[in-house]
Design a protein around this motif. Structure first.
Motif, PDB file in Angstrom:
ATOM      1  N   LEU A  51     -11.101  -9.645   7.088  1.00  0.00           N
ATOM      2  CA  LEU A  51     -11.664  -8.297   6.978  1.00  0.00           C
ATOM      3  C   LEU A  51     -10.573  -7.244   6.860  1.00  0.00           C
ATOM      4  N   ALA A  52      -9.510  -7.390   7.642  1.00  0.00           N
ATOM      5  CA  ALA A  52      -8.406  -6.439   7.567  1.00  0.00           C
ATOM      6  C   ALA A  52      -7.743  -6.491   6.189  1.00  0.00           C
ATOM      7  N   ASN A  53      -7.554  -7.695   5.668  1.00  0.00           N
ATOM      8  CA  ASN A  53      -6.947  -7.854   4.351  1.00  0.00           C
ATOM      9  C   ASN A  53      -7.829  -7.223   3.268  1.00  0.00           C
ATOM     10  N   ALA A  54      -9.134  -7.471   3.315  1.00  0.00           N
ATOM     11  CA  ALA A  54     -10.041  -6.890   2.322  1.00  0.00           C
ATOM     12  C   ALA A  54     -10.043  -5.372   2.407  1.00  0.00           C
ATOM     13  N   TRP A  55     -10.041  -4.830   3.615  1.00  0.00           N
ATOM     14  CA  TRP A  55     -10.045  -3.378   3.775  1.00  0.00           C
ATOM     15  C   TRP A  55      -8.758  -2.763   3.233  1.00  0.00           C
ATOM     16  N   LEU A  56      -7.616  -3.391   3.534  1.00  0.00           N
ATOM     17  CA  LEU A  56      -6.343  -2.876   3.033  1.00  0.00           C
ATOM     18  C   LEU A  56      -6.281  -2.939   1.510  1.00  0.00           C
ATOM     19  N   LEU A  57      -6.778  -4.025   0.931  1.00  0.00           N
ATOM     20  CA  LEU A  57      -6.810  -4.144  -0.526  1.00  0.00           C
ATOM     21  C   LEU A  57      -7.721  -3.085  -1.131  1.00  0.00           C
ATOM     22  N   TRP A  58      -8.903  -2.906  -0.561  1.00  0.00           N
ATOM     23  CA  TRP A  58      -9.841  -1.893  -1.063  1.00  0.00           C
ATOM     24  C   TRP A  58      -9.217  -0.504  -0.995  1.00  0.00           C
ATOM     25  N   ARG A  59      -8.571  -0.204   0.121  1.00  0.00           N
ATOM     26  CA  ARG A  59      -7.949   1.108   0.295  1.00  0.00           C
ATOM     27  C   ARG A  59      -6.856   1.357  -0.741  1.00  0.00           C
ATOM     28  N   ALA A  60      -6.019   0.345  -0.991  1.00  0.00           N
ATOM     29  CA  ALA A  60      -4.941   0.497  -1.976  1.00  0.00           C
ATOM     30  C   ALA A  60      -5.503   0.637  -3.385  1.00  0.00           C
ATOM     31  N   LEU A  61      -6.489  -0.172  -3.735  1.00  0.00           N
ATOM     32  CA  LEU A  61      -7.086  -0.078  -5.072  1.00  0.00           C
ATOM     33  C   LEU A  61      -7.795   1.252  -5.263  1.00  0.00           C
ATOM     34  N   ARG A  62      -8.468   1.707  -4.255  1.00  0.00           N
ATOM     35  CA  ARG A  62      -9.176   2.984  -4.334  1.00  0.00           C
ATOM     36  C   ARG A  62      -8.184   4.145  -4.510  1.00  0.00           C
TER      37      ARG A  62
END
Length: 115
Positions: free
Chosen positions: A25-36
């Motif tokens: 979950l932390a990895n997905a959130w960090l990826l989403w934040r960077a892509l966004r």
């Protein structure tokens, strides 16, 4: 897991799965934040409805699995083959409930083809 085990927590072995899930979950959130932030992630029209369908279906599946497990009772009281049979039945009931709930929410199998 070791701090849970040393602390005498029942089911401490589940700490591995918990840690793996939280890391995912932390990895997905960090990826989403960077892509966004970089403009590489934009939701296409219809994704909100799609995610709502999945959420509703997941809740229905959870309810069916929990009710089934409650109706069966203590799994430890069953023999090895009976446990396998009931486990298969509960998993099949959950999967069926998930699929039916998706279809009741308007999802159609042709959506898997990208049409």
């Amino acid at each position: 897991m070791t701090p849970l085990w040393l602390g005498g927590v029942s089911g401490a072995h589940a700490g591995i799965a918990l840690a793996t899930g939280l890391a995912g979950l932390a990895n997905a959130w960090l990826l989403w934040r960077a892509l966004r932030r970089d403009g590489g992630f934009v939701l296409a029209p219809g994704w909100g409805r799609h995610l709502l369908r999945i959420g509703v279906a997941a809740l229905v599946m959870t309810g069916v699995v929990l009710m089934s497990a409650h109706a069966i009772g203590d799994w430890r009281a069953w023999s090895g083959m009976a446990r396998w049979g009931w486990l298969l039945a509960v998993v099949a009931a959950g999967a069926g409930a998930y699929g039916l709930a998706l279809m009741a929410c308007g999802w159609r199998p042709r959506e898997l083809r990208g049409l």
